[in-house]
Design an enzyme around this catalytic site. Structure first.
Site, PDB file in Angstrom:
ATOM      1  CG  HIS A   1      -2.838   0.024   7.724  1.00  0.00           C
ATOM      2  ND1 HIS A   1      -2.779  -0.712   6.567  1.00  0.00           N
ATOM      3  CD2 HIS A   1      -3.645  -0.670   8.552  1.00  0.00           C
ATOM      4  CE1 HIS A   1      -3.515  -1.793   6.699  1.00  0.00           C
ATOM      5  NE2 HIS A   1      -4.059  -1.793   7.893  1.00  0.00           N
TER       6      HIS A   1
ATOM      7  CD  GLU B   1      -1.204  -0.380   3.714  1.00  0.00           C
ATOM      8  OE1 GLU B   1      -2.200  -1.084   3.521  1.00  0.00           O
ATOM      9  OE2 GLU B   1      -0.926   0.111   4.814  1.00  0.00           O
TER      10      GLU B   1
END
Lengths: 294, 397
Positions: free
Chosen positions: A247, A209
């Protein structure tokens, strides 16, 4: 053979008697994982889920010869739990806990640097070797024993990839959830390397990511040492710079950690990069066919 | 968590870091009082009026102004308080200024020339250690320095075993070209700055500029301080520094329902469990011809209550033309989520935009049947590609 955990792994659960630990330990046992006991300070000598509870990891290792630990303790105590496991000689430490202060993880990384152990996570879904051992919170029923290895920073996106592979009739060797925090024990490159060296893995799915440089590092390693087909996906192609996406590590800081930059370098290093997460499974299938492996 | 300059400076000061002194004000009258008090305390002849918002580049947008008299203090304060300050970091709509910092003038003339430096403390992710990043090119946009003159940016890594050492502070001060009293003061400044960073559990300090005054003192003229959210439980006093007025109101509201929401500019809303899958779902929306209107992670418990809260938040955005719900049911059962969607839909009444629900995992087939039999205007899918195709179909209608 398999990566990190298998049917012979002797697993203990730190934070065994807490609600999270109890629930997931139960699921792990149900899957057939060899859970040999657990640790909850002050509850040593009792029995939980038909397994012995120990006061310390050292006690658990002495009595059960445990070599893998999974950690479910709350964030304020998780760093301490990781270091306790490392000190007691646990070889594979898997930390599920989300929300550990970065300062604590800096200390952990330093502490375990000269210990003979591997840390996976924190803030990760764990490690799963299909049909053998579930050491984490991944749903067991979506897995099917097979020869595709998976490395991912994210939980549910890992499940997505696992599920696509199972539905295509391929199956997985080991899925490794490395975690989405700024400091993690095992990097994308290290996890890819483990799977590249695993004779039971034919192809690797690498899911990253935005944020950080781990995917680029892994891609360069694959270019120089890769022997198996790799399919890659980077989540966050539409994420704006400077905004944190869930995150702690998922934030675009500079030009190098955008999804586009990562996808470009991965493609240049010979990785089959897919734009859509819905295409991960079929891309792996195509690569395995091309390599004559299915 | 980001905090204001005045709050960051108060933290730095408490660790012995010399800062440009200032007093915060919310009205022009308070600003004048603050200016008088500051003159009495520091002897400053002029003042700098600085807008307090959570964004850099304030000077460029007219949010930092010099005042040479108390009348000018009032005038500048009137201009800045309440203004919609637009900087390269705020986006086009800018940010409303609610508070200003009336600060002392530290660029007074003296025995030597003033000099500006750049200094930040942050985590080097690849080594898992903190670094001090610094440059002789202070007062400028550091991204530009990095792009055009990368050799002027230095990094000093701190070994967590022993912490920052004296030789490192000296090295930095030498590299910045300092000597004499300024050199000595800089080593003290760096040591105090790192101590503050370490003991406050900060995620980032950025001091730009660090100033060498004309009388060879080193001080922080600005202070961008970002604290580690995960460590705030150890610092209840810092937790109170949070200024929700600086955050998107909808994002704050979402946080109260334990939803992780980030507003974006697009036309397709989404609701997903897990941050990685949420980002991937945004990407699918784009590939299907739409633009994501938000990032929204409902977390591990996707029940009727959270789904309803998520619907309310997404529907606040008038740009939303469709909503994609993408839940991978691992531990959570899809049929329960489906029931949650149906209940939430019925509780809200009529939802004016088409909804696509993709549920995969435990009991996915039962979940699809529940949705299909509900009689609601909801499209259902199990495979991710089918959901992507449905988004395309709905947008093309």
């Amino acid at each position: 053979m398999s990566v990190l955990v298998n049917k012979d792994s002797k697993v203990i659960v730190q934070g065994f008697t807490g609600s999270e630990g109890s629930f997931h330990a139960g699921q792990m046992i149900e899957y057939g994982t060899n859970v040999v006991g657990g640790v909850t300070p002050g509850k040593g000598g009792t029995v939980h889920l038909d397994r012995p509870v120990f006061n310390t990891v050292a006690d658990a290792v002495a009595k059960t010869a445990a070599n893998v630990s999974i950690i479910f303790v709350p964030p304020a105590f998780a760093a301490d739990a990781i270091m306790e496991a490392a000190e007691a000689g646990i070889k594979v430490i898997i930390c599920i806990t989300e929300g550990i202060p970065t300062k604590d993880m800096i200390a952990v990384k330093e502490y375990i640097s000269d210990k003979d152990c591997r840390l996976i996570g924190p803030n990760c879904p764990g490690v799963m070797t299909a049909g053998e051992a579930k050491v984490g919170i991944m749903p067991g029923f979506i897995f099917k024993p097979g020869r595709v290895g998976i490395v991912s920073k994210s939980g549910t996106l890992t499940y997505e990839a696992v599920d696509q592979i199972s539905r295509l009739g391929l199956g997985q060797s080991t899925a490794i959830g490395i975690g989405g925090d700024p400091i993690i024990g095992t990097t994308t490159k290290e996890a890819v390397e483990l799977l590249m060296n695993d004779p039971e893995t034919d192809g690797i799915i690498m899911i990253g990511e935005i944020g950080g440089g781990m995917e680029a590092e892994a891609a360069l390693w694959i270019r120089d040492h890769g022997t198996k087909p790799v399919v890659g996906f980077i989540a966050g192609q539409t994420a704006p710079a400077g905004r944190r996406m869930g995150h702690a590590g998922a934030i675009v800081g500079g030009a190098d950690d955008t999804a586009a930059a990562k996808m470009k370098i991965m493609a240049e290093c010979g990785i089959h990069v897919v734009e859509s997460p819905a295409q991960i499974g079929v891309a792996m299938q195509a690569e395995l066919k091309k390599a004559g492996l299915i | 968590m980001n905090i204001h300059e005045y709050q960051g400076k108060s933290i730095l000061k408490s660790f012995g870091v010399r800062v440009q002194e200032g007093i915060v004000a919310e009205t022009p009258e308070q600003a004048v009082e603050a200016a008088k008090q500051l003159q009495a305390e520091t002897g400053t002849g002029w003042w700098v009026i600085k807008a307090q918002i959570h964004a850099g580049g304030r000077g460029k947008g007219g949010g930092v102004k010099l005042a040479k008299s108390l009348d000018e203090v009032k005038e500048r304060a009137e201009q800045i308080i309440g203004m919609q300050l637009i900087t390269p970091q705020t986006g086009a709509e800018g940010k409303k200024v609610n508070k200003i910092l009336v600060a002392q003038d530290v660029y007074y003339p003296g025995v030597s020339d003033t000099k500006e430096f750049y200094m930040s403390v942050l985590l080097n992710r690849s080594s898992g250690r903190n670094i001090i990043m610094y440059s002789t090119e202070g007062g400028m946009d550091i991204e530009e320095v990095a792009e055009h003159t990368p050799h002027l940016i230095f990094k000093e890594e701190i070994d967590p075993k022993v912490g920052l050492q004296g030789f490192q502070t000296r090295k930095i001060a030498f590299n910045l070209g300092l000597e004499g009293d300024a050199f000595k003061d800089m080593t003290k400044f760096i040591a105090a700055l790192y101590k503050a960073y370490d003991q406050t559990d900060s995620a980032m300090f950025e001091i730009n500029p660090v100033l060498k005054t004309s009388d060879n003192k080193i001080l922080a003229v600005d202070a961008k301080v970002s604290l580690d959210d995960n460590a705030l439980y150890r610092h209840p006093d810092y937790k109170e520094m949070r200024d929700t007025a600086e955050e998107d109101a909808t994002e704050v509201e979402a946080g109260k329902s334990n939803l992780n929401y980030v507003k974006l500019e697009g036309n397709v809303g989404c609701m997903v469990n897990g941050a990685g899958l949420a980002m991937a779902t945004m990407d699918i929306i784009k590939l299907s011809g739409g633009d994501p209107a938000n990032f929204l992670d409902v977390g591990g418990t996707a029940n009727a209550k959270t789904v309803e809260a998520a619907f309310h938040i997404i529907l606040k955005d008038p740009n939303v033309k469709a909503i994609l719900i993408n839940i991978f049911g691992g531990i959570v059962r899809c049929d329960r989520v489906a029931q949650g969607v149906i209940d939430a839909y019925n509780n809200i009444g009529n939802i004016p935009v088409p909804i696509i629900v993709r549920l995969q995992g435990t009991n996915a087939v039962e979940a699809k049947k529940l949705i299909d039999d509900s009689g609601l205007k909801v499209f259902s899918a199990i495979a991710l590609q089918d959901a992507a195709d449905l988004v395309k179909e709905v947008l093309n209608k």
